[in-house]
Motif scaffolding. Structure first.
Motif, PDB file in Angstrom:
ATOM      1  N   GLN A  49      10.162  -4.461  -6.615  1.00  0.00           N
ATOM      2  CA  GLN A  49      10.313  -5.898  -6.423  1.00  0.00           C
ATOM      3  C   GLN A  49       9.541  -6.393  -5.206  1.00  0.00           C
ATOM      4  N   GLY A  50       8.656  -7.348  -5.428  1.00  0.00           N
ATOM      5  CA  GLY A  50       7.890  -7.967  -4.353  1.00  0.00           C
ATOM      6  C   GLY A  50       6.753  -7.112  -3.828  1.00  0.00           C
ATOM      7  N   SER A  51       6.479  -5.992  -4.475  1.00  0.00           N
ATOM      8  CA  SER A  51       5.418  -5.103  -4.010  1.00  0.00           C
ATOM      9  C   SER A  51       4.110  -5.871  -3.899  1.00  0.00           C
ATOM     10  N   GLN A  52       3.496  -5.789  -2.744  1.00  0.00           N
ATOM     11  CA  GLN A  52       2.234  -6.447  -2.421  1.00  0.00           C
ATOM     12  C   GLN A  52       2.288  -7.959  -2.653  1.00  0.00           C
ATOM     13  N   GLY A  53       3.496  -8.488  -2.823  1.00  0.00           N
ATOM     14  CA  GLY A  53       3.665  -9.914  -3.070  1.00  0.00           C
ATOM     15  C   GLY A  53       3.175 -10.338  -4.441  1.00  0.00           C
TER      16      GLY A  53
ATOM     17  N   ASN B 233       8.677  -2.443  -1.562  1.00  0.00           N
ATOM     18  CA  ASN B 233       9.446  -3.600  -1.145  1.00  0.00           C
ATOM     19  C   ASN B 233       8.617  -4.466  -0.209  1.00  0.00           C
ATOM     20  N   GLN B 234       8.272  -5.652  -0.685  1.00  0.00           N
ATOM     21  CA  GLN B 234       7.504  -6.617   0.092  1.00  0.00           C
ATOM     22  C   GLN B 234       6.216  -6.026   0.653  1.00  0.00           C
ATOM     23  N   GLY B 235       5.561  -5.162  -0.110  1.00  0.00           N
ATOM     24  CA  GLY B 235       4.266  -4.650   0.286  1.00  0.00           C
ATOM     25  C   GLY B 235       4.311  -3.419   1.171  1.00  0.00           C
ATOM     26  N   ARG B 236       5.499  -2.936   1.553  1.00  0.00           N
ATOM     27  CA  ARG B 236       5.602  -1.705   2.359  1.00  0.00           C
ATOM     28  C   ARG B 236       5.743  -0.537   1.391  1.00  0.00           C
ATOM     29  N   PHE B 237       4.955   0.500   1.591  1.00  0.00           N
ATOM     30  CA  PHE B 237       4.953   1.594   0.633  1.00  0.00           C
ATOM     31  C   PHE B 237       5.670   2.831   1.118  1.00  0.00           C
TER      32      PHE B 237
END
Length: 180
Positions: free
Chosen positions: A144-148, A175-179
């Protein structure tokens, strides 16, 4: 022994990061050839059934195995094609079906498009659907929200833009672009 386990985990994380980075790059074009299959079955392949699963985001759409499915902002709704190609498909395999997709609790329009390798990719509300390789169990929403640009969907096929609770983001992948 501990050193080799950490080393393997680091290699796995590096591969996942590389695949995710490829998905977010602006150089990807719809004309690329999908990555070769690793021989592993695509989650939920067969007569796909979409249903709702309870997650830290609330109820979202899941495939037949209960794994959350996602839409990709780089796809064009209703275009009939996927923009996730090449290495992107390693981290975000398409939800595929061999027959007509079935639904339970889904109110949006469900259909299919043909992938570059001739498979039927399931769509919801005109969006091609994908699994996230970092989701290991039913109800996980680690993508969810990966890389926006990657989002879970409601029963109507509308993207969910909320962030998962800390409990739903176990592992931290995507999550929100953090891998990692």
């Amino acid at each position: 022994m501990m050193r080799s386990t950490r080393s393997l985990a680091g290699v796995g994380a590096a591969v996942l990061v590389a695949a995710l980075t490829a998905c977010g790059s602006s150089g990807s074009s719809g004309g690329e050839t999908p990555a070769a299959s690793s021989g592993a079955a695509t989650p939920g392949a067969g007569a796909a059934t979409l249903s709702l699963v309870k997650t830290s985001l609330g109820s979202v759409v899941a495939g037949p195995d209960g794994r959350t499915v996602y839409m990709y902002d780089k796809d064009t709704k209703g275009s009939g094609k996927s923009s996730c190609t090449g290495p992107c498909l390693t981290a975000w395999p398409p939800v595929t079906a061999t027959g007509t997709p079935k639904t339970s609790g889904i109110s949006g329009t469900v259909g299919t498009i043909t992938t570059a390798d001739g498979k039927k990719q399931v769509t919801l509300g005109g969006w091609p659907l994908y699994y996230y390789a970092g989701d290991g169990a039913a109800g996980d929403v680690n993508g969810q929200g990966s890389q926006g640009i990657w989002w879970a969907l409601t029963a109507k096929g509308v993207k969910v833009t909320a962030s998962p609770s800390a409990a739903g983001a176990a592992g931290g992948y995507g999550n929100q672009g953090r891998f990692y």
